[in-house]
Design an enzyme around this catalytic site. Structure first.
Site, PDB file in Angstrom:
ATOM      1  N   ASN A 139       0.881  -1.172   0.000  1.00  0.00           N
ATOM      2  CA  ASN A 139       0.000   0.000   0.000  1.00  0.00           C
ATOM      3  C   ASN A 139       0.920   1.223   0.000  1.00  0.00           C
ATOM      4  OD1 ASN A 139      -1.764   2.054   0.535  1.00  0.00           O
ATOM      5  ND2 ASN A 139      -2.694   1.096   2.343  1.00  0.00           N
TER       6      ASN A 139
ATOM      7  N   ARG B  49      -2.586  -1.900  -3.487  1.00  0.00           N
ATOM      8  CA  ARG B  49      -3.764  -1.070  -3.321  1.00  0.00           C
ATOM      9  C   ARG B  49      -3.616   0.115  -4.277  1.00  0.00           C
ATOM     10  NH1 ARG B  49      -5.459   2.819   1.683  1.00  0.00           N
ATOM     11  NH2 ARG B  49      -7.501   3.338   0.824  1.00  0.00           N
TER      12      ARG B  49
ATOM     13  N   HIS C  70     -12.580   3.267  -0.255  1.00  0.00           N
ATOM     14  CA  HIS C  70     -12.628   2.219   0.784  1.00  0.00           C
ATOM     15  C   HIS C  70     -13.386   0.978   0.288  1.00  0.00           C
ATOM     16  CE1 HIS C  70     -12.399   5.498   4.145  1.00  0.00           C
ATOM     17  NE2 HIS C  70     -11.196   5.014   3.902  1.00  0.00           N
TER      18      HIS C  70
ATOM     19  N   LEU D 127     -15.037   3.444   9.656  1.00  0.00           N
ATOM     20  CA  LEU D 127     -14.666   4.623  10.437  1.00  0.00           C
ATOM     21  C   LEU D 127     -13.229   4.495  10.909  1.00  0.00           C
ATOM     22  CD1 LEU D 127     -17.936   4.817  12.622  1.00  0.00           C
ATOM     23  CD2 LEU D 127     -17.536   5.758  10.336  1.00  0.00           C
ATOM     24  N   GLY D 128     -12.317   5.090  10.149  1.00  0.00           N
ATOM     25  CA  GLY D 128     -10.901   5.116  10.537  1.00  0.00           C
ATOM     26  C   GLY D 128     -10.436   6.556  10.500  1.00  0.00           C
TER      27      GLY D 128
ATOM     28  N   ARG E 133     -10.676  15.795   7.619  1.00  0.00           N
ATOM     29  CA  ARG E 133     -11.412  16.232   6.425  1.00  0.00           C
ATOM     30  C   ARG E 133     -12.826  16.675   6.782  1.00  0.00           C
ATOM     31  NH1 ARG E 133     -10.318  10.851   3.082  1.00  0.00           N
ATOM     32  NH2 ARG E 133      -8.353  10.517   4.159  1.00  0.00           N
TER      33      ARG E 133
ATOM     34  N   ARG F 249      -9.573   8.549  20.049  1.00  0.00           N
ATOM     35  CA  ARG F 249      -9.149   8.123  21.400  1.00  0.00           C
ATOM     36  C   ARG F 249      -8.766   9.324  22.258  1.00  0.00           C
ATOM     37  NH1 ARG F 249      -5.211   3.362  20.318  1.00  0.00           N
ATOM     38  NH2 ARG F 249      -5.240   4.695  18.502  1.00  0.00           N
TER      39      ARG F 249
ATOM     40  N   GLY G 224     -14.793   2.297  14.357  1.00  0.00           N
ATOM     41  CA  GLY G 224     -15.950   1.397  14.327  1.00  0.00           C
ATOM     42  C   GLY G 224     -15.710   0.102  15.082  1.00  0.00           C
TER      43      GLY G 224
ATOM     44  N   GLU H  21      -8.185  -5.123   4.800  1.00  0.00           N
ATOM     45  CA  GLU H  21      -8.017  -4.736   3.398  1.00  0.00           C
ATOM     46  C   GLU H  21      -6.854  -5.484   2.761  1.00  0.00           C
ATOM     47  OE1 GLU H  21      -8.361  -0.682   4.995  1.00  0.00           O
ATOM     48  OE2 GLU H  21      -9.124  -0.152   3.031  1.00  0.00           O
TER      49      GLU H  21
HETATM   50  P1  ADP Z   1      -6.545   4.312   9.104  1.00  0.00           P
HETATM   51  O1  ADP Z   1      -7.722   4.874   8.374  1.00  0.00           O
HETATM   52  O2  ADP Z   1      -5.341   5.192   9.065  1.00  0.00           O
HETATM   53  O3  ADP Z   1      -6.271   2.860   8.805  1.00  0.00           O
HETATM   54  P2  ADP Z   1      -7.604   3.325  11.623  1.00  0.00           P
HETATM   55  O4  ADP Z   1      -8.609   2.445  10.945  1.00  0.00           O
HETATM   56  O5  ADP Z   1      -6.508   2.677  12.371  1.00  0.00           O
HETATM   57  O6  ADP Z   1      -6.992   4.394  10.633  1.00  0.00           O
HETATM   58  O7  ADP Z   1      -8.411   4.293  12.626  1.00  0.00           O
HETATM   59  C1  ADP Z   1      -7.809   5.301  13.348  1.00  0.00           C
HETATM   60  C2  ADP Z   1      -8.838   5.893  14.296  1.00  0.00           C
HETATM   61  O8  ADP Z   1      -9.323   4.852  15.161  1.00  0.00           O
HETATM   62  C3  ADP Z   1      -8.282   6.987  15.196  1.00  0.00           C
HETATM   63  O9  ADP Z   1      -9.215   8.055  15.294  1.00  0.00           O
HETATM   64  C4  ADP Z   1      -8.176   6.279  16.553  1.00  0.00           C
HETATM   65  O10 ADP Z   1      -8.344   7.160  17.624  1.00  0.00           O
HETATM   66  C5  ADP Z   1      -9.366   5.347  16.481  1.00  0.00           C
HETATM   67  N1  ADP Z   1      -9.229   4.281  17.487  1.00  0.00           N
HETATM   68  C6  ADP Z   1      -8.377   3.231  17.483  1.00  0.00           C
HETATM   69  N2  ADP Z   1      -8.518   2.508  18.630  1.00  0.00           N
HETATM   70  C7  ADP Z   1      -9.480   3.127  19.365  1.00  0.00           C
HETATM   71  C8  ADP Z   1     -10.087   2.879  20.628  1.00  0.00           C
HETATM   72  N3  ADP Z   1      -9.730   1.834  21.373  1.00  0.00           N
HETATM   73  N4  ADP Z   1     -11.037   3.729  21.058  1.00  0.00           N
HETATM   74  C9  ADP Z   1     -11.404   4.785  20.316  1.00  0.00           C
HETATM   75  N5  ADP Z   1     -10.889   5.073  19.109  1.00  0.00           N
HETATM   76  C10 ADP Z   1      -9.941   4.259  18.636  1.00  0.00           C
END
Ligand code: ADP
Length: 401
Positions: A7, A90, A179, A208-209, A240, A283, A331, A383
């Protein structure tokens, strides 16, 4: 059969080495800050962590660093790159050309190049990665998996913007969605979980990332999604904006903001970070909210409210659904965010079970109450695993032909 999945971003390469068809991860790593003075590479393999800090000027050097990590005497996963049988990539934008993953050819590279216009931050880096991998791996088959491919089933009524039609005809301005590998993966996993055929489920999937998007899935196929021409539209994200009145741009241009500055503001300084003025990380914000910070609470409330609105609209699009699926870092892990999104939806047949919600963190499971008409499912996305499976399927076909 060993498959390397890459990726490639503009300044980083994430990679995973899989043993197929078992889908076992032999090594997982990342090379970051490519082109900066001090680059950083980290790999996990066999429970061992390997780190390197050195200057890595470009993607070709990054691939050489990956080779050194993968074949490291003590902490590597293979003894030579000759063990790698195929490589999956990717690729962010496949425009209207690709409805699934494909084997890389010279012709394909020129199509990916042509779509760089629509994804200037991503496609050039993806292409550089494909070329660097070819240099490193020789004639090993390479497969491109497009973020846009799963959403090519979206009908015109959902993908066309209400702009002059000529802008679509001449410049291909339309919703593409992103996605797709993740939405497809969790949709297929959900079908398996419910013991249904992959084309027999209606779902709302929420990825939701750091980037966030949702998809409305009818009979296993994407029929609408929240991201648009670019990954800026739709949900509030880490940095964003998601949806906004496009006249805000004209207004700010008249105030003297340059388009490049607005691009940066909307993509890098907005979303959770922009509203809270604290962090783009859920977090962090949840901790600050607990400590009484009002800006953190407001950012999280706005984030959840937007998702709730999309759930409502996709329920209408689908005329109801079997399940809402949560995936991505937020998520999968944020019990509090899922509660925020799903509260007060009882009249629509959506009701969370607080105890189940608390128990399902970073793993697959249902979190709805017994009264809920619609199921609520958490599924960790994969993914890279999905790309490895596509690569395996396509290269096996190739071998068989
Ligand atoms: P990416 O899109 O870069 O792959 P991720 O899918 O890892 O990102 O998601 C990152 C987000 O997930 C961040 O906002 C992070 O705070 C949130 N996150 C990860 N673990 C937790 C948790 N235990 N509680 C709340 N939010 C979390």
């Amino acid at each position: 059969m060993k498959i390397l999945v890459l990726n490639c971003g503009s300044s980083s390469i994430k990679y995973q080495l899989f043993e197929m068809p078992e889908n076992a991860v032999l090594a997982k790593g990342v090379v970051e800050r490519i082109g900066e003075e001090q680059s950083q590479a980290t790999q996990r393999s066999n429970g061992e962590t390997l780190t390197m800090a050195e200057q890595i000027a470009d993607h070709e050097q990054a691939m050489q660093a990956i080779e050194r990590m993968l074949t490291h005497d003590e902490k590597g996963a293979i003894s030579s790159l000759n063990e790698i049988d195929a490589c999956g990539h990717r690729v962010v934008h496949g425009g209207e050309t690709f409805t699934g993953s494909v084997i890389c050819t010279d012709e394909l590279e020129s199509v990916i190049d042509a779509y760089s216009e629509l994804a200037p931050l991503h496609n050039p880096a993806n292409l550089t990665g494909i070329r660097a991998a070819r240099k490193m791996l020789g004639n090993v088959p390479q497969v491109a998996c497009f973020d846009t491919a799963f959403h090519q089933s979206i009908p015109k009524v959902a993908y066309l913007y209400a702009l002059p039609y000529a802008l679509y005809r001449e410049h291909k301005i339309r919703r593409y969605g992103f996605h797709g590998t993740s939405h497809r993966y969790v949709a297929r996993e959900a079908a398996t979980y419910f013991d249904k055929h992959k084309y027999a489920v209606d779902l709302i999937t929420c990825h939701l990332g750091n980037g966030c998007s949702m998809a409305a899935i009818k009979d296993g196929k994407s029929v609408d999604t929240s991201m648009g021409l670019t990954p800026l539209e739709g949900l509030v994200m880490g940095t964003r904006t998601g949806d906004l009145d496009s006249a805000i741009i004209f207004h700010l241009v008249r105030k003297g903001y340059k388009p490049e500055v607005l691009d940066k503001i909307f993509n890098k300084n907005s979303g959770l970070l922009g509203i809270s003025e604290l962090s783009n990380d859920v977090r962090d914000l949840e901790q600050k909210e607990k400590a009484g910070n009002e800006s953190a609470k407001l950012a999280l409330d706005i984030f959840a409210y937007r998702i709730k609105k999309y759930i409502g609209s996709y329920l209408a699009v689908l005329n109801g659904c079997h399940a809402i699926v949560f995936t991505g870092g937020i998520g999968e892990n944020s019990v509090a965010m899922r509660r925020r999104i799903l509260s007060d939806l009882g009249n629509m047949g959506i009701e969370l079970d607080d105890r189940k919600n608390t128990r399902i963190v970073g793993k697959t499971g249902e979190i709805q109450s017994d009264k809920s008409r619609i199921k609520i499912l958490v599924i960790p996305t994969d993914e890279e695993g999905a790309i490895a499976r596509d690569t395996y399927a396509l290269t096996m076909e190739d071998v068989l032909v």
